[in-house]
Design an enzyme around this catalytic site. Structure first.
Site, mmCIF file in Angstrom:
data_model
loop_
_atom_site.group_PDB
_atom_site.id
_atom_site.type_symbol
_atom_site.label_atom_id
_atom_site.label_comp_id
_atom_site.label_asym_id
_atom_site.label_seq_id
_atom_site.Cartn_x
_atom_site.Cartn_y
_atom_site.Cartn_z
ATOM 1 N N CYS A 3 0.903 -0.849 -0.125
ATOM 2 C CA CYS A 3 0.353 0.505 0.514
ATOM 3 C C CYS A 3 1.131 1.294 -0.031
ATOM 4 O O CYS A 3 1.527 0.627 1.035
ATOM 5 C CB CYS A 3 -0.396 -0.073 1.379
ATOM 6 S SG CYS A 3 -1.779 1.437 1.503
ATOM 7 N N HIS A 45 -3.813 0.914 8.864
ATOM 8 C CA HIS A 45 -5.096 0.301 7.271
ATOM 9 C C HIS A 45 -6.292 0.546 6.619
ATOM 10 O O HIS A 45 -6.953 -0.785 7.610
ATOM 11 C CB HIS A 45 -3.820 0.014 6.626
ATOM 12 C CG HIS A 45 -4.185 -0.610 4.912
ATOM 13 N ND1 HIS A 45 -3.887 0.607 4.171
ATOM 14 C CD2 HIS A 45 -5.388 -1.457 4.443
ATOM 15 C CE1 HIS A 45 -4.278 -0.045 2.802
ATOM 16 N NE2 HIS A 45 -4.997 -1.112 3.188
ATOM 17 N N ASN A 86 -13.277 11.023 -2.130
ATOM 18 C CA ASN A 86 -13.692 9.864 -2.537
ATOM 19 C C ASN A 86 -13.874 8.697 -2.006
ATOM 20 O O ASN A 86 -12.570 7.946 -2.153
ATOM 21 C CB ASN A 86 -12.556 9.819 -3.800
ATOM 22 C CG ASN A 86 -12.212 11.510 -4.525
ATOM 23 O OD1 ASN A 86 -13.399 12.045 -4.478
ATOM 24 N ND2 ASN A 86 -10.393 11.955 -4.752
ATOM 25 N N HIS A 99 -8.164 8.982 3.046
ATOM 26 C CA HIS A 99 -7.756 9.652 3.202
ATOM 27 C C HIS A 99 -8.662 10.611 3.018
ATOM 28 O O HIS A 99 -9.126 10.484 1.695
ATOM 29 C CB HIS A 99 -6.408 9.335 2.319
ATOM 30 C CG HIS A 99 -6.921 9.794 0.520
ATOM 31 N ND1 HIS A 99 -6.578 7.669 0.124
ATOM 32 C CD2 HIS A 99 -7.053 10.341 -0.978
ATOM 33 C CE1 HIS A 99 -7.327 7.861 -0.962
ATOM 34 N NE2 HIS A 99 -7.808 9.037 -1.524
HETATM 35 P P1 5GP Z 1 -8.253 10.196 -4.580
HETATM 36 O O1 5GP Z 1 -8.330 9.627 -5.773
HETATM 37 O O2 5GP Z 1 -7.199 8.521 -4.042
HETATM 38 O O3 5GP Z 1 -9.123 9.900 -3.536
HETATM 39 O O4 5GP Z 1 -6.314 10.637 -4.351
HETATM 40 C C1 5GP Z 1 -4.922 10.133 -3.894
HETATM 41 C C2 5GP Z 1 -4.548 11.468 -4.255
HETATM 42 O O5 5GP Z 1 -3.417 11.063 -3.534
HETATM 43 C C3 5GP Z 1 -3.653 11.863 -5.262
HETATM 44 O O6 5GP Z 1 -4.690 13.063 -4.852
HETATM 45 C C4 5GP Z 1 -2.962 12.147 -5.668
HETATM 46 O O7 5GP Z 1 -2.354 13.061 -6.235
HETATM 47 C C5 5GP Z 1 -2.079 12.080 -4.217
HETATM 48 N N1 5GP Z 1 -0.994 10.965 -3.924
HETATM 49 C C6 5GP Z 1 -0.785 9.898 -5.265
HETATM 50 N N2 5GP Z 1 0.513 8.963 -4.909
HETATM 51 C C7 5GP Z 1 1.072 9.866 -3.871
HETATM 52 C C8 5GP Z 1 2.071 9.826 -3.400
HETATM 53 O O8 5GP Z 1 2.908 9.144 -3.483
HETATM 54 N N3 5GP Z 1 2.591 11.000 -2.642
HETATM 55 C C9 5GP Z 1 2.007 11.889 -2.317
HETATM 56 N N4 5GP Z 1 2.484 13.237 -1.350
HETATM 57 N N5 5GP Z 1 0.781 12.413 -2.795
HETATM 58 C C10 5GP Z 1 0.318 11.223 -3.683
HETATM 59 ZN ZN ZN Z 2 -2.213 1.337 3.429
#
Ligand code: 5GP
Ligand code: ZN
Length: 111
Positions: A3, A45, A86, A99
């Site tokens: 993860c 997690h 989301n 998140h």
């Molecule tokens: P989701 O679309 O799943 O709600 O949001 C995932 C978020 O995680 C996205 O806004 C994306 O830019 C961010 N993200 C994905 N991979 C990484 C990473 O390796 N580091 C950081 N800081 N943010 C990440």
């Molecule tokens: Zn996790």
């Protein structure tokens, strides 16, 4: 467990941490959609909101208290900010570790 966000919690992957305590980590989103875009995650997690149960009630409440602290640290308490999850495909959830997005620093639109 493979993860991405668990790796960030364990510091196996780097991130720009803005807040941390025993239960939560908050770090800058790698692709910010606003001047302030922070992800606040439980260290436990949990895949999505769909996976929380009655035993997580306290943790989820504390997640919002952590979000308020982050909003203050980021200087958006007065100007306002958005908190969002989301959940699943249609919302575009890309990372399967719960998140909370904290977004602010500009006037936000709503689709
Ligand atoms: P989701 O679309 O799943 O709600 O949001 C995932 C978020 O995680 C996205 O806004 C994306 O830019 C961010 N993200 C994905 N991979 C990484 C990473 O390796 N580091 C950081 N800081 N943010 C990440
Ligand atoms: Zn996790």
């Amino acid at each position: 467990m493979d993860c991405l966000f668990c790796k960030i919690i364990k510091k196996e992957l780097s991130s720009e941490v803005v807040y941390e305590d025993d239960k939560f980590l908050a770090f800058k989103d790698i692709h910010p959609i606003a001047p302030v875009h922070i992800l606040i995650i439980p260290k436990k997690h949990i895949e999505t909101i769909e996976h929380i149960g009655p035993g997580d009630k306290e943790l989820i409440g504390e997640l919002f208290l952590a979000a308020k602290k982050v909003a203050k640290l980021q200087g958006v308490l007065e100007s306002g900010y958005r908190l969002s999850f989301n959940v699943g495909k249609n919302a575009g959830q890309a990372v399967d570790h719960l998140h909370l997005h904290l977004i602010g620093g500009k006037k936000l639109t709503w689709e």
